[in-house]
Motif scaffolding. Structure first.
Motif, PDB file in Angstrom:
ATOM      1  N   GLU A 105       0.823  -1.203   0.000  1.00 40.03           N
ATOM      2  CA  GLU A 105       0.000   0.000   0.000  1.00 40.03           C
ATOM      3  C   GLU A 105       0.863   1.263   0.000  1.00 40.03           C
ATOM      4  O   GLU A 105       1.999   1.258   0.477  1.00 40.03           O
ATOM      5  CB  GLU A 105      -0.892   0.022   1.250  1.00 40.03           C
ATOM      6  CG  GLU A 105      -1.848  -1.135   1.378  1.00 40.03           C
ATOM      7  CD  GLU A 105      -2.510  -1.153   2.751  1.00 40.03           C
ATOM      8  OE1 GLU A 105      -3.516  -0.436   2.938  1.00 40.03           O
ATOM      9  OE2 GLU A 105      -2.005  -1.861   3.636  1.00 40.03           O
ATOM     10  N   THR A 106       0.302   2.346  -0.495  1.00 42.20           N
ATOM     11  CA  THR A 106       0.957   3.641  -0.392  1.00 42.20           C
ATOM     12  C   THR A 106       1.176   3.980   1.077  1.00 42.20           C
ATOM     13  O   THR A 106       0.266   3.836   1.895  1.00 42.20           O
ATOM     14  CB  THR A 106       0.084   4.734  -1.040  1.00 42.20           C
ATOM     15  OG1 THR A 106      -0.060   4.449  -2.436  1.00 42.20           O
ATOM     16  CG2 THR A 106       0.705   6.106  -0.868  1.00 42.20           C
ATOM     17  N   GLU A 182       8.854   2.561  -7.044  1.00 42.78           N
ATOM     18  CA  GLU A 182       7.734   3.291  -7.652  1.00 42.78           C
ATOM     19  C   GLU A 182       7.448   2.777  -9.067  1.00 42.78           C
ATOM     20  O   GLU A 182       7.234   3.551 -10.002  1.00 42.78           O
ATOM     21  CB  GLU A 182       8.006   4.796  -7.632  1.00 42.78           C
ATOM     22  CG  GLU A 182       8.192   5.333  -6.213  1.00 42.78           C
ATOM     23  CD  GLU A 182       8.283   6.850  -6.131  1.00 42.78           C
ATOM     24  OE1 GLU A 182       7.827   7.526  -7.077  1.00 42.78           O
ATOM     25  OE2 GLU A 182       8.801   7.338  -5.124  1.00 42.78           O
ATOM     26  N   CYS A 183       7.412   1.468  -9.194  1.00 41.41           N
ATOM     27  CA  CYS A 183       7.258   0.830 -10.503  1.00 41.41           C
ATOM     28  C   CYS A 183       5.841   0.903 -11.058  1.00 41.41           C
ATOM     29  O   CYS A 183       5.610   0.481 -12.199  1.00 41.41           O
ATOM     30  CB  CYS A 183       7.722  -0.618 -10.435  1.00 41.41           C
ATOM     31  SG  CYS A 183       9.498  -0.782 -10.197  1.00 41.41           S
ATOM     32  N   GLU A 184       4.913   1.418 -10.270  1.00 41.21           N
ATOM     33  CA  GLU A 184       3.572   1.639 -10.822  1.00 41.21           C
ATOM     34  C   GLU A 184       3.607   2.626 -11.990  1.00 41.21           C
ATOM     35  O   GLU A 184       2.669   2.701 -12.789  1.00 41.21           O
ATOM     36  CB  GLU A 184       2.598   2.127  -9.745  1.00 41.21           C
ATOM     37  CG  GLU A 184       2.980   3.429  -9.078  1.00 41.21           C
ATOM     38  CD  GLU A 184       3.800   3.225  -7.814  1.00 41.21           C
ATOM     39  OE1 GLU A 184       3.793   4.137  -6.973  1.00 41.21           O
ATOM     40  OE2 GLU A 184       4.440   2.165  -7.678  1.00 41.21           O
ATOM     41  N   TYR A 185       4.715   3.389 -12.091  1.00 40.10           N
ATOM     42  CA  TYR A 185       4.866   4.339 -13.198  1.00 40.10           C
ATOM     43  C   TYR A 185       5.449   3.700 -14.455  1.00 40.10           C
ATOM     44  O   TYR A 185       5.561   4.355 -15.484  1.00 40.10           O
ATOM     45  CB  TYR A 185       5.770   5.500 -12.772  1.00 40.10           C
ATOM     46  CG  TYR A 185       5.169   6.399 -11.716  1.00 40.10           C
ATOM     47  CD1 TYR A 185       3.927   6.989 -11.899  1.00 40.10           C
ATOM     48  CD2 TYR A 185       5.852   6.653 -10.533  1.00 40.10           C
ATOM     49  CE1 TYR A 185       3.366   7.805 -10.928  1.00 40.10           C
ATOM     50  CE2 TYR A 185       5.310   7.476  -9.552  1.00 40.10           C
ATOM     51  CZ  TYR A 185       4.068   8.046  -9.759  1.00 40.10           C
ATOM     52  OH  TYR A 185       3.528   8.857  -8.795  1.00 40.10           O
ATOM     53  N   MET A 186       5.853   2.431 -14.374  1.00 37.10           N
ATOM     54  CA  MET A 186       6.482   1.790 -15.531  1.00 37.10           C
ATOM     55  C   MET A 186       5.482   1.604 -16.669  1.00 37.10           C
ATOM     56  O   MET A 186       4.388   1.071 -16.474  1.00 37.10           O
ATOM     57  CB  MET A 186       7.054   0.426 -15.145  1.00 37.10           C
ATOM     58  CG  MET A 186       8.446   0.480 -14.572  1.00 37.10           C
ATOM     59  SD  MET A 186       9.147  -1.181 -14.432  1.00 37.10           S
ATOM     60  CE  MET A 186      10.807  -0.757 -13.900  1.00 37.10           C
ATOM     61  N   SER A 213      -0.423  -1.698  -5.933  1.00 39.89           N
ATOM     62  CA  SER A 213      -1.232  -2.626  -6.734  1.00 39.89           C
ATOM     63  C   SER A 213      -1.494  -2.083  -8.140  1.00 39.89           C
ATOM     64  O   SER A 213      -1.895  -2.844  -9.034  1.00 39.89           O
ATOM     65  CB  SER A 213      -2.565  -2.914  -6.038  1.00 39.89           C
ATOM     66  OG  SER A 213      -3.287  -1.712  -5.820  1.00 39.89           O
ATOM     67  N   GLN A 214      -1.244  -0.776  -8.355  1.00 41.73           N
ATOM     68  CA  GLN A 214      -1.389  -0.222  -9.703  1.00 41.73           C
ATOM     69  C   GLN A 214      -0.439  -0.911 -10.676  1.00 41.73           C
ATOM     70  O   GLN A 214      -0.743  -1.039 -11.870  1.00 41.73           O
ATOM     71  CB  GLN A 214      -1.126   1.284  -9.682  1.00 41.73           C
ATOM     72  CG  GLN A 214      -2.206   2.093  -8.978  1.00 41.73           C
ATOM     73  CD  GLN A 214      -1.847   3.564  -8.899  1.00 41.73           C
ATOM     74  OE1 GLN A 214      -0.678   3.946  -8.915  1.00 41.73           O
ATOM     75  NE2 GLN A 214      -2.863   4.409  -8.812  1.00 41.73           N
ATOM     76  N   LEU A 215       0.717  -1.355 -10.174  1.00 38.63           N
ATOM     77  CA  LEU A 215       1.683  -2.044 -11.033  1.00 38.63           C
ATOM     78  C   LEU A 215       1.115  -3.363 -11.542  1.00 38.63           C
ATOM     79  O   LEU A 215       1.118  -3.623 -12.755  1.00 38.63           O
ATOM     80  CB  LEU A 215       2.983  -2.280 -10.263  1.00 38.63           C
ATOM     81  CG  LEU A 215       4.018  -3.200 -10.944  1.00 38.63           C
ATOM     82  CD1 LEU A 215       4.437  -2.641 -12.289  1.00 38.63           C
ATOM     83  CD2 LEU A 215       5.220  -3.399 -10.025  1.00 38.63           C
ATOM     84  N   THR A 216       0.638  -4.203 -10.641  1.00 33.33           N
ATOM     85  CA  THR A 216       0.106  -5.502 -11.079  1.00 33.33           C
ATOM     86  C   THR A 216      -1.191  -5.325 -11.873  1.00 33.33           C
ATOM     87  O   THR A 216      -1.464  -6.091 -12.793  1.00 33.33           O
ATOM     88  CB  THR A 216      -0.132  -6.423  -9.873  1.00 33.33           C
ATOM     89  OG1 THR A 216      -0.746  -5.686  -8.805  1.00 33.33           O
ATOM     90  CG2 THR A 216       1.188  -6.985  -9.369  1.00 33.33           C
TER      91      THR A 216
END
Length: 312
Positions: A105-106, A182-186, A213-216
């Motif tokens: 979580e953030t 911060e890989c949700e930005y990938m 969880s934005q990444l997955t």
């Protein structure tokens, strides 16, 4: 202004750091950005190079690199469930050259914990923070900068040079590890480059992607749309995804030293995660020390510009 005592502390800490991690002075020069002559003089307890005084900024850069704080710490290490799970995953990836994704979580302490891990493994662990506007070229340049290697022109050559450098570290007896935060930005091209790195570095270099969880969710969306390279990437990391425990929103580990019960209630009502708790408490603690005021709900509300509501 750094005092003479603080300079002595840095000298002692630097020498202990070199002994503990068996790191060469040359590697410290590359990783810290401090000139070799300054490193040598400070290690010997000298405050000058020739006739020139070593400026405070060089001492500060060394203290930052070795993780020595010269100021009072207001946010100590807390052994949260997130810390145990994340450290275990990072250590496993590092020791065995695995690729993992850590989802949390953030505000659960992911960046803080990864920084602790790097401080414990400073020689062969490299952290890259992904930016929201980063292209694949930007990301590769960040890796190259972290590894301190020459910059080839093409993307494929960059990946090849990165792989060669990390393989060299492995041959030298180290356990190289790339940590991406911060890989949700990938974006899709960046995720595909992770597949190429995985293929080139399996069992040679650990690769850890850290994000929310934005990444997955993003990987799932791209996979279902059969976007180029994503199904192949997902197959490689499917069983390497690790989710951190949920945040304890009672904040019991963090509030045991606070005496004002009204402040404890206020923090529980207004803070959603460890990061927000840090952002409220640390400035308030510093100001309470500076002014000599007790740490109470009213004091914290004043610092935040949140006046207490009058009861009816």
């Amino acid at each position: 202004m750094i005092t003479t005592i603080q300079k002595q502390q840095i000298t002692e800490a630097l020498n202990e750091f070199i002994k503990l991690h068996n790191i060469s002075a040359n590697e410290i020069v590359k990783r810290s950005g401090v000139n070799e002559s300054y490193i040598s003089s400070i290690r010997n307890g000298e405050t000058t190079v020739g006739k020139s005084e070593i400026k405070d900024k060089w001492y500060l850069m060394i203290s930052e690199f070795i993780g020595l704080s010269l100021k009072k710490e207001y946010w100590g290490l807390k052994e949260t469930p997130q810390l145990y799970r994340m450290f275990s995953t990072l250590e496993d990836a590092k020791e065995n050259g695995l690729t993992n994704i850590i989802i949390g979580e953030t505000g659960s302490g992911k960046s803080y914990i990864s920084d602790l891990f790097i401080k414990a493994n400073p020689v062969d662990t490299f952290k890259i923070v992904v930016g929201s506007l980063d292209t694949i070229g930007d990301l590769l340049d960040k890796i190259i900068d972290a590894l301190k290697i020459a910059t080839p022109k093409t993307k494929s050559k960059k990946i090849g040079e990165i792989a060669r450098r990390l393989k060299q570290l492995k041959l030298e007896g180290q356990n190289p590890h790339l940590i991406f935060d911060e890989c949700e930005y990938m974006k899709q091209p960046a995720l595909c480059s992770m597949k190429e790195l995985y293929d080139a570095l399996i069992k040679i270099c650990g690769i850890t992607l850290i994000g929310t969880s934005q990444l997955t969710d993003n990987i799932d969306k791209l996979r279902k749309k059969n976007r180029s390279g994503i199904p192949q990437f997902y197959r490689r990391i499917k069983f390497g995804i690790r989710e951190l425990p949920t945040i304890d929103r009672s904040f019991s580990m963090f509030l045991d030293q606070i005496e004002d019960k009204a402040l404890i209630r206020f923090l529980k009502q207004n803070c959603d995660n460890y990061g927000e708790l840090h952002d409220v408490l640390v400035p308030a603690m510093k100001e309470a020390d500076r002014t000599g005021q007790p740490l109470t709900e009213d004091f914290v509300r004043t610092i935040l510009g949140m006046p207490k509501l009058l009861s009816a």
